[in-house]
Design a protein around this motif. Structure first.
Motif, PDB file in Angstrom:
ATOM      1  N   GLU A   1       0.842  -1.197   0.000  1.00 31.27           N
ATOM      2  CA  GLU A   1       0.000   0.000   0.000  1.00 31.27           C
ATOM      3  C   GLU A   1       0.879   1.249   0.000  1.00 31.27           C
ATOM      4  O   GLU A   1       1.783   1.376   0.820  1.00 31.27           O
ATOM      5  CB  GLU A   1      -0.905  -0.010   1.236  1.00 31.27           C
ATOM      6  N   PHE A   2       0.598   2.155  -0.926  1.00 32.55           N
ATOM      7  CA  PHE A   2       1.358   3.391  -1.060  1.00 32.55           C
ATOM      8  C   PHE A   2       0.402   4.574  -1.195  1.00 32.55           C
ATOM      9  O   PHE A   2      -0.733   4.414  -1.651  1.00 32.55           O
ATOM     10  CB  PHE A   2       2.262   3.342  -2.298  1.00 32.55           C
ATOM     11  N   ASP A   3       0.893   5.749  -0.832  1.00 34.52           N
ATOM     12  CA  ASP A   3       0.110   6.953  -1.090  1.00 34.52           C
ATOM     13  C   ASP A   3       0.152   7.300  -2.580  1.00 34.52           C
ATOM     14  O   ASP A   3      -0.821   7.825  -3.119  1.00 34.52           O
ATOM     15  CB  ASP A   3       0.652   8.127  -0.266  1.00 34.52           C
ATOM     16  N   ALA A   4       1.273   6.997  -3.214  1.00 37.80           N
ATOM     17  CA  ALA A   4       1.403   7.272  -4.646  1.00 37.80           C
ATOM     18  C   ALA A   4       2.398   6.305  -5.265  1.00 37.80           C
ATOM     19  O   ALA A   4       3.371   5.896  -4.615  1.00 37.80           O
ATOM     20  CB  ALA A   4       1.857   8.708  -4.880  1.00 37.80           C
ATOM     21  N   VAL A   5       2.152   5.966  -6.536  1.00 33.30           N
ATOM     22  CA  VAL A   5       3.067   5.119  -7.304  1.00 33.30           C
ATOM     23  C   VAL A   5       3.413   5.846  -8.597  1.00 33.30           C
ATOM     24  O   VAL A   5       2.523   6.368  -9.281  1.00 33.30           O
ATOM     25  CB  VAL A   5       2.453   3.748  -7.626  1.00 33.30           C
ATOM     26  N   VAL A   6       4.700   5.891  -8.918  1.00 36.06           N
ATOM     27  CA  VAL A   6       5.180   6.445 -10.187  1.00 36.06           C
ATOM     28  C   VAL A   6       5.688   5.289 -11.031  1.00 36.06           C
ATOM     29  O   VAL A   6       6.505   4.484 -10.574  1.00 36.06           O
ATOM     30  CB  VAL A   6       6.312   7.467  -9.959  1.00 36.06           C
ATOM     31  N   VAL A   7       5.220   5.194 -12.268  1.00 38.22           N
ATOM     32  CA  VAL A   7       5.634   4.115 -13.171  1.00 38.22           C
ATOM     33  C   VAL A   7       6.558   4.707 -14.232  1.00 38.22           C
ATOM     34  O   VAL A   7       6.133   5.491 -15.074  1.00 38.22           O
ATOM     35  CB  VAL A   7       4.416   3.439 -13.830  1.00 38.22           C
TER      36      VAL A   7
ATOM     37  N   GLY B   1       5.504  16.473   0.493  1.00 39.84           N
ATOM     38  CA  GLY B   1       5.091  15.753   1.689  1.00 39.84           C
ATOM     39  C   GLY B   1       4.539  14.363   1.493  1.00 39.84           C
ATOM     40  O   GLY B   1       4.064  13.748   2.455  1.00 39.84           O
ATOM     41  N   ILE B   2       4.590  13.814   0.269  1.00 40.16           N
ATOM     42  CA  ILE B   2       4.118  12.447   0.034  1.00 40.16           C
ATOM     43  C   ILE B   2       5.331  11.520   0.186  1.00 40.16           C
ATOM     44  O   ILE B   2       6.128  11.364  -0.740  1.00 40.16           O
ATOM     45  CB  ILE B   2       3.484  12.289  -1.359  1.00 40.16           C
TER      46      ILE B   2
ATOM     47  N   ALA C   1      -0.100  15.471  -5.034  1.00 41.41           N
ATOM     48  CA  ALA C   1       0.081  15.797  -3.616  1.00 41.41           C
ATOM     49  C   ALA C   1      -0.937  16.813  -3.138  1.00 41.41           C
ATOM     50  O   ALA C   1      -1.489  16.694  -2.028  1.00 41.41           O
ATOM     51  CB  ALA C   1       1.503  16.318  -3.392  1.00 41.41           C
ATOM     52  N   GLN C   2      -1.205  17.825  -3.970  1.00 43.50           N
ATOM     53  CA  GLN C   2      -2.163  18.861  -3.588  1.00 43.50           C
ATOM     54  C   GLN C   2      -3.539  18.259  -3.310  1.00 43.50           C
ATOM     55  O   GLN C   2      -4.164  18.543  -2.278  1.00 43.50           O
ATOM     56  CB  GLN C   2      -2.266  19.908  -4.700  1.00 43.50           C
ATOM     57  N   ILE C   3      -4.000  17.417  -4.222  1.00 46.51           N
ATOM     58  CA  ILE C   3      -5.338  16.823  -4.071  1.00 46.51           C
ATOM     59  C   ILE C   3      -5.377  15.827  -2.911  1.00 46.51           C
ATOM     60  O   ILE C   3      -6.291  15.830  -2.091  1.00 46.51           O
ATOM     61  CB  ILE C   3      -5.764  16.147  -5.392  1.00 46.51           C
TER      62      ILE C   3
ATOM     63  N   ASN D   1      -3.315  15.583  -0.267  1.00 49.63           N
ATOM     64  CA  ASN D   1      -3.127  16.243   1.029  1.00 49.63           C
ATOM     65  C   ASN D   1      -4.410  16.926   1.492  1.00 49.63           C
ATOM     66  O   ASN D   1      -4.733  16.945   2.686  1.00 49.63           O
ATOM     67  CB  ASN D   1      -1.982  17.256   0.951  1.00 49.63           C
ATOM     68  N   ALA D   2      -5.155  17.494   0.525  1.00 46.13           N
ATOM     69  CA  ALA D   2      -6.428  18.135   0.872  1.00 46.13           C
ATOM     70  C   ALA D   2      -7.441  17.104   1.369  1.00 46.13           C
ATOM     71  O   ALA D   2      -8.192  17.347   2.325  1.00 46.13           O
ATOM     72  CB  ALA D   2      -6.982  18.889  -0.330  1.00 46.13           C
ATOM     73  N   LYS D   3      -7.453  15.927   0.732  1.00 47.66           N
ATOM     74  CA  LYS D   3      -8.398  14.877   1.124  1.00 47.66           C
ATOM     75  C   LYS D   3      -8.133  14.363   2.534  1.00 47.66           C
ATOM     76  O   LYS D   3      -9.053  14.083   3.295  1.00 47.66           O
ATOM     77  CB  LYS D   3      -8.325  13.705   0.139  1.00 47.66           C
ATOM     78  N   ARG D   4      -6.865  14.238   2.852  1.00 50.11           N
ATOM     79  CA  ARG D   4      -6.534  13.666   4.156  1.00 50.11           C
ATOM     80  C   ARG D   4      -6.266  14.722   5.218  1.00 50.11           C
ATOM     81  O   ARG D   4      -5.866  14.407   6.334  1.00 50.11           O
ATOM     82  CB  ARG D   4      -5.337  12.719   4.043  1.00 50.11           C
ATOM     83  N   GLY D   5      -6.476  15.999   4.821  1.00 52.49           N
ATOM     84  CA  GLY D   5      -6.339  17.092   5.775  1.00 52.49           C
ATOM     85  C   GLY D   5      -4.926  17.363   6.223  1.00 52.49           C
ATOM     86  O   GLY D   5      -4.687  17.865   7.333  1.00 52.49           O
ATOM     87  N   ALA D   6      -3.970  17.033   5.362  1.00 53.78           N
ATOM     88  CA  ALA D   6      -2.564  17.239   5.708  1.00 53.78           C
ATOM     89  C   ALA D   6      -2.174  18.708   5.576  1.00 53.78           C
ATOM     90  O   ALA D   6      -2.745  19.447   4.795  1.00 53.78           O
ATOM     91  CB  ALA D   6      -1.692  16.382   4.807  1.00 53.78           C
TER      92      ALA D   6
END
Length: 524
Positions: free
Chosen positions: A41-47, A64-65, A515-517, A519-524
């Motif tokens: 499980e990751f916050d983001a994956v870059v391929v 911050g990710i 990251a912007q979207i 972080n906003a969702k998780r209230g970071a």
């Protein structure tokens, strides 16, 4: 529900440009309900780990990710980016100022749209070029050392900034990623994007310990190596898998002239594997018919090779002729499309290659290590006299000597008038360190340019924030794309060094937007 048999039936559609234009086919996407267990499980994956992927990954960390990973299917990092020329076109830098070069973003935009025949997405072009200086500074802050600036074909002034090679950009970025705790994994190939019932991207199916097959004729779709795993992407997925210049079957669907005997500068991993799957997932692709051939490569090397640095400078400070006629046949500093087409039209199916010539003063503009590499493999040759050069290449002597005399007179005129254009091909001339260079002082050096498949201008349609459209022109939530996999930036033809700019600007931007979207969702 994922329907594998339906997917196989639709597989052939991915090989047809017509499939890209079909907006409403319901493809067998893989649904989250098909995943019994998430392995990681990751916050983001870059391929992808080239310019775009590395920039995206570092940008995620900047914003911050931290629980993110960059995956690469090959055994090595960087793809085409790592061994490309690595020159980045930027208007308005300290290096240009140091060298007395006056430039501005609007001039670069004008050059880009001209080469692209105004088929570019102008909003994407403006964003790319105006973010150039900011991205340039960001690279320097992260360890990239740009050494010089030169002029690539189609640009009106020198603005191609080089660090030496593409790996001199990718490696510093990757070092920073590791230093800051980012994860990088090789031999991991993405097979499927996984969606939820709202058509939002929630993860990917991959194979770890993947073994790429380096047989040029092998179809990557037949490679079943590796161990299947499922990665959850809580914040999103960034695709930066590059182009498909090495995929003979796939590229021929869009340009049939690019047969198997047409060589490529691309590494063998530059296939249409990901693009095929995205087409089946109803992702919108544009401009797929525009595939660029690069004419700064040598006909005497079977790959990107070592002569390209010398040839690049040769176009700027030398003369190119058809040996049969002894005459010039194109503006040497024309863009890649014009130059490649001109060479192809005169080389008689590989039997008559052009000859590009510089003297010792022109050759001094080439970095000594780059020059020695081209010389050592025989792709650049040295001659003590012009007669030796003429004899070696079988050049039509008298017309050539007259042509050379005229060419040097054009350079003399340009030294007097910066607005001068030669009367034969309307070429303008650039000074090197204040000096206009003729072809007259021995020893002389020469190479035989041979265009190779280089860059795919087409790809995924995105917003300026790298958000991805489907064929209904709706955005696919949590999915981003950047680099050569995307289309719209270059239109009909890409200017040299604009691709590195494109990849880095939009890779950086993709990471920032995800990251912007998130972080906003998780209230970071």
């Amino acid at each position: 529900m994922f329907d594998s048999s339906r997917r196989r039936t639709l597989k052939t559609l991915a090989c047809c440009s017509a499939a890209i234009a079909v907006p409403n086919l319901v493809f067998g996407k893989m649904n989250a309900s098909d995943v019994k267990r998430w392995d990681k499980e990751f916050d983001a994956v870059v391929v992808g780990s080239g310019f775009a992927g590395s920039a995206a990954m570092l940008s995620l960390l900047d914003h911050g990710i931290t629980n993110c990973i960059m995956i690469e299917k090959m055994q090595y990092l960087g793809g085409n980016s790592a061994y490309s020329g690595g020159s980045m076109a930027v208007a308005g830098t300290p290096i240009q100022e140091r060298d007395g070069i006056k430039d501005d973003p609007e001039s670069q935009i004008k050059d880009t749209l001209k080469s692209g025949h105004d088929l570019n997405d102008k909003e994407l072009v403006r964003e790319m070029i105006y973010k150039g200086p900011e991205t340039f500074n960001w690279l320097v802050e992260n360890g990239v050392n740009f050494k010089w600036v030169s002029r690539s074909g189609g640009h009106t002034v020198p603005r191609s900034h080089s660090a030496g090679a593409g790996s001199y950009i990718t490696r510093p970025l990757q070092r920073k990623i590791i230093e800051r705790g980012g994860k990088i994994a090789t031999r991991v190939i993405m097979d499927e994007i996984i969606y939820n019932d709202k058509n939002e991207v929630v993860g990917i199916k991959v194979r770890e310990k993947y073994e790429f097959n380096f047989d040029r004729e092998f179809d990557e779709n037949d490679n079943k190596s590796g161990q299947v795993k499922f990665y959850r992407c809580l914040g999103g997925l960034i695709l930066a898998t590059g182009g498909w210049g090495a995929d003979i079957k796939f590229r021929q669907n869009f340009d049939p002239a690019l047969r198997a005997d047409v060589l490529t500068t691309n590494h063998l991993g530059a296939t249409g594997y990901t693009a095929r799957k995205l087409i089946l997932d109803d992702i919108k692709f544009i401009d797929m018919q525009y595939i660029q051939r690069l004419h700064v490569t040598s006909a005497d090397e079977p790959f990107f090779g070592f002569a390209y640095r010398w040839i690049t400078r040769g176009y700027a400070y030398g003369i190119m002729i058809n040996p049969k006629t002894g005459l010039r046949f194109v503006n040497e500093i024309a863009d890649r499309k014009i130059g490649s087409d001109a060479i192809w039209s005169m080389n008689e199916n590989g039997k008559n290659h052009p000859v590009l010539i510089m003297d010792i003063e022109g050759t001094k503009t080439v970095d000594i290590k780059d020059f020695q590499r081209g010389l050592s493999v025989g792709a650049v040759k040295k001659f003590d006299t012009i007669d030796e050069l003429i004899a070696h290449y079988g050049i039509n002597k008298e017309p050539f000597l007259d042509q050379l005399k005229r060419y040097n007179s054009f350079v003399d005129e340009a030294a007097k008038d910066k607005e001068y254009r030669d009367p034969e091909f309307k070429r303008n001339f650039s000074a090197y360190k204040g000096k206009f260079i003729k072809v007259e002082k021995p020893p002389f050096f020469a190479s035989r340019p041979g265009p190779k498949v280089h860059h795919c201008m087409g790809g995924i349609k995105t917003t300026i924030d790298c958000e991805v459209y489907n064929n209904d022109m709706a955005l696919v939530s949590n999915l981003y794309a950047c680099g050569e996999l995307t289309g719209g930036r270059h239109g009909f033809n890409r200017l040299g060094s604009n691709a590195v700019l494109d990849c880095l600007v939009y890779g950086k931007r993709a990471g920032a937007k995800l990251a912007q979207i998130y972080n906003a969702k998780r209230g970071a």
